[in-house]
Design a protein around this motif. Structure first.
Motif, mmCIF file in Angstrom:
data_model
loop_
_atom_site.group_PDB
_atom_site.id
_atom_site.type_symbol
_atom_site.label_atom_id
_atom_site.label_comp_id
_atom_site.label_asym_id
_atom_site.label_seq_id
_atom_site.Cartn_x
_atom_site.Cartn_y
_atom_site.Cartn_z
ATOM 1 N N ALA A 278 6.848 -8.966 -15.733
ATOM 2 C CA ALA A 278 8.031 -8.124 -15.920
ATOM 3 C C ALA A 278 9.277 -8.979 -16.121
ATOM 4 O O ALA A 278 10.178 -8.619 -16.884
ATOM 5 N N GLU A 279 9.338 -10.116 -15.453
ATOM 6 C CA GLU A 279 10.509 -10.997 -15.541
ATOM 7 C C GLU A 279 10.550 -11.767 -16.857
ATOM 8 O O GLU A 279 11.605 -11.918 -17.470
ATOM 9 N N PHE A 280 9.386 -12.268 -17.308
ATOM 10 C CA PHE A 280 9.365 -13.189 -18.447
ATOM 11 C C PHE A 280 8.535 -12.699 -19.634
ATOM 12 O O PHE A 280 8.477 -13.385 -20.647
ATOM 13 N N GLY A 281 7.859 -11.552 -19.497
ATOM 14 C CA GLY A 281 7.026 -11.057 -20.578
ATOM 15 C C GLY A 281 5.569 -11.439 -20.385
ATOM 16 O O GLY A 281 5.226 -12.333 -19.609
ATOM 17 N N ARG B 66 0.819 -1.214 0.000
ATOM 18 C CA ARG B 66 0.000 0.000 0.000
ATOM 19 C C ARG B 66 0.855 1.268 0.000
ATOM 20 O O ARG B 66 0.525 2.246 -0.656
ATOM 21 N N LEU B 67 1.974 1.228 0.743
ATOM 22 C CA LEU B 67 2.792 2.425 0.907
ATOM 23 C C LEU B 67 3.874 2.568 -0.162
ATOM 24 O O LEU B 67 4.196 3.689 -0.557
ATOM 25 N N ALA B 68 4.434 1.450 -0.596
ATOM 26 C CA ALA B 68 5.543 1.502 -1.560
ATOM 27 C C ALA B 68 5.453 0.285 -2.477
ATOM 28 O O ALA B 68 6.172 -0.710 -2.288
ATOM 29 N N PRO B 69 4.572 0.303 -3.473
ATOM 30 C CA PRO B 69 4.368 -0.859 -4.343
ATOM 31 C C PRO B 69 5.638 -1.352 -5.030
ATOM 32 O O PRO B 69 5.812 -2.558 -5.199
ATOM 33 N N ALA B 70 6.519 -0.435 -5.415
ATOM 34 C CA ALA B 70 7.752 -0.848 -6.098
ATOM 35 C C ALA B 70 8.616 -1.701 -5.167
ATOM 36 O O ALA B 70 9.196 -2.714 -5.587
ATOM 37 N N MET B 71 8.706 -1.292 -3.910
ATOM 38 C CA MET B 71 9.482 -2.066 -2.944
ATOM 39 C C MET B 71 8.805 -3.415 -2.667
ATOM 40 O O MET B 71 9.485 -4.435 -2.489
ATOM 41 N N ALA B 72 7.498 -3.417 -2.644
ATOM 42 C CA ALA B 72 6.769 -4.665 -2.439
ATOM 43 C C ALA B 72 7.024 -5.636 -3.579
ATOM 44 O O ALA B 72 7.153 -6.850 -3.362
ATOM 45 N N ARG B 73 7.100 -5.121 -4.795
ATOM 46 C CA ARG B 73 7.384 -5.986 -5.942
ATOM 47 C C ARG B 73 8.769 -6.599 -5.826
ATOM 48 O O ARG B 73 8.962 -7.786 -6.128
ATOM 49 N N CYS B 74 9.735 -5.831 -5.367
ATOM 50 C CA CYS B 74 11.096 -6.363 -5.170
ATOM 51 C C CYS B 74 11.092 -7.467 -4.115
ATOM 52 O O CYS B 74 11.739 -8.509 -4.275
ATOM 53 N N ALA B 75 10.349 -7.229 -3.038
ATOM 54 C CA ALA B 75 10.272 -8.223 -1.980
ATOM 55 C C ALA B 75 9.573 -9.494 -2.475
ATOM 56 O O ALA B 75 9.979 -10.616 -2.154
ATOM 57 N N LEU B 76 8.515 -9.311 -3.270
ATOM 58 C CA LEU B 76 7.810 -10.461 -3.824
ATOM 59 C C LEU B 76 8.701 -11.245 -4.780
ATOM 60 O O LEU B 76 8.663 -12.474 -4.813
ATOM 61 N N TRP B 77 9.500 -10.538 -5.567
ATOM 62 C CA TRP B 77 10.418 -11.205 -6.503
ATOM 63 C C TRP B 77 11.340 -12.144 -5.741
ATOM 64 O O TRP B 77 11.497 -13.308 -6.087
ATOM 65 N N ARG B 78 11.942 -11.623 -4.667
ATOM 66 C CA ARG B 78 12.874 -12.447 -3.895
ATOM 67 C C ARG B 78 12.146 -13.594 -3.201
ATOM 68 O O ARG B 78 12.653 -14.720 -3.150
ATOM 69 N N THR C 49 15.275 -18.958 -10.764
ATOM 70 C CA THR C 49 13.984 -18.898 -11.438
ATOM 71 C C THR C 49 13.728 -20.156 -12.262
ATOM 72 O O THR C 49 14.630 -20.960 -12.516
ATOM 73 N N LEU C 50 12.493 -20.299 -12.716
ATOM 74 C CA LEU C 50 12.155 -21.399 -13.609
ATOM 75 C C LEU C 50 12.965 -21.306 -14.896
ATOM 76 O O LEU C 50 13.378 -22.330 -15.455
ATOM 77 N N GLU C 51 13.224 -20.099 -15.362
ATOM 78 C CA GLU C 51 14.061 -19.924 -16.545
ATOM 79 C C GLU C 51 15.491 -20.379 -16.264
ATOM 80 O O GLU C 51 16.135 -21.017 -17.114
#
Length: 306
Positions: free
Chosen positions: A225-228, A45-57, A146-148
């Motif tokens: 974003a990672e795979f298209g 809610r506060l920082a979506p970009a940071m949340a996406r980074c955390a989700l990626w990891r 990653t799966l790739e």
């Protein structure tokens, strides 16, 4: 009550509004386990970009489960050990026996020794068998993978080899199919407890953890974003199976709580010539050690020599 859609196989691989749930639902996380995810909800809610980074990891870092004593003993008995490299990743390849090559590929957060029960009968039937622990798996230090990454690793392992078959468990079957399709390999694929569609893993993540639709949406954005945008088809076994050059055997347990048997039923519809062997009462992992499964795989491999 367990919910199932009547047909888990859909014509489009774009993220659907609904999906199919596991046959026997695993328990949702309790509060102490959910605390990091609750923090992720706030961050989203506060920082979506940071949340996406955390989700990626979070999404791309497997749990590194140490091999049990039986698996360690098996690995120590290898006839030969070699090193394979793929990008920044390197793995030790353990091999046994001589003859047509069969490669064993474990699932996500698994390890090579989980498929160790296949080794003795395959060697006894005149095969060379190869297995490994993928980076970040099998008690190795945690690292994003990653799966790739898995597909590229398997592509490198299979390239230049006269491979008769790949026996792959769970998400390892998707990585194996990616590698086989890229190599246009005629090798057979034995997919044990596979997942048909990538988007169902995302749906199951939300259902199992109880995260919000916002988090699920961010995770979908991370994957695209990672795979298209084509990730949902390009990295789904249901989209890969029809283009594989070699024969296919699907093995699944009716009581699998991690990947509903509907996955293999879906895959057989996508690949009507695929053989299907079903068990009961073994779940997602124990079927890897079942004598009836071993016998069925041996019979399938025997038809490749005919």
């Amino acid at each position: 009550m367990t919910a199932r859609l009547p047909d888990p196989c859909v014509s489009s691989f774009l993220p659907p509004a609904g999906g199919f749930l596991p046959a026997a639902p695993a328990p949702r996380l309790v509060l102490p386990q959910r605390l990091p995810l609750l923090g992720l909800e706030v961050l989203a809610r506060l920082a979506p970009a940071m949340a996406r980074c955390a989700l990626w990891r979070l999404w791309f870092t497997p749990q590194s489960v140490p091999p049990n004593a039986r698996a360690r003993e098996l690995m120590a008995s290898a006839d030969s050990v070699s090193l394979a490299r793929s990008g920044r990743h390197a793995v030790r390849l353990m091999a046994w026996g001589r003859g047509p090559l069969v490669v064993l590929a474990h699932g996500w957060s698994g390890y090579g020794g989980q498929l160790g029960s296949f080794v003795p009968p395959l060697v006894a039937s005149g095969h060379r068998v190869l297995l490994f622990d993928a980076p970040g798996h099998g008690g190795q230090p945690a690292t994003p993978f990653t799966l790739e990454d898995y597909a590229r690793l398997l592509t490198g392992v299979l390239a230049g080899e006269d491979v008769q078959a790949v026996i792959a468990h769970s998400l390892g079957a998707t990585a194996a199919a990616l590698a086989l399709s890229r190599l246009a390999s005629p090798a057979a694929l034995v997919a044990v407890a596979p997942t048909a569609r990538l988007d169902t893993l995302v749906q199951r993540f939300r259902w199992r953890t109880g995260v919000s639709a916002r988090i699920e949406g961010l995770l979908r954005a991370v994957l695209e974003a990672e795979f298209g945008a084509s990730v949902w088809q390009a990295y789904s076994l249901a989209g890969l199976l029809p283009v594989l050059a070699g024969p296919v055997l699907l093995v699944h347990d009716r009581d699998d709580a991690e990947a509903d048997v509907a996955n293999s039923l879906c895959l057989q519809r996508q690949r009507p010539d695929a053989a299907l062997f079903l068990t009961a009462g073994l779940g997602h992992n124990r079927l890897l050690h079942d004598p009836a499964v071993q016998q069925q795989v041996q019979q399938f491999l025997g038809t490749l020599r005919a």
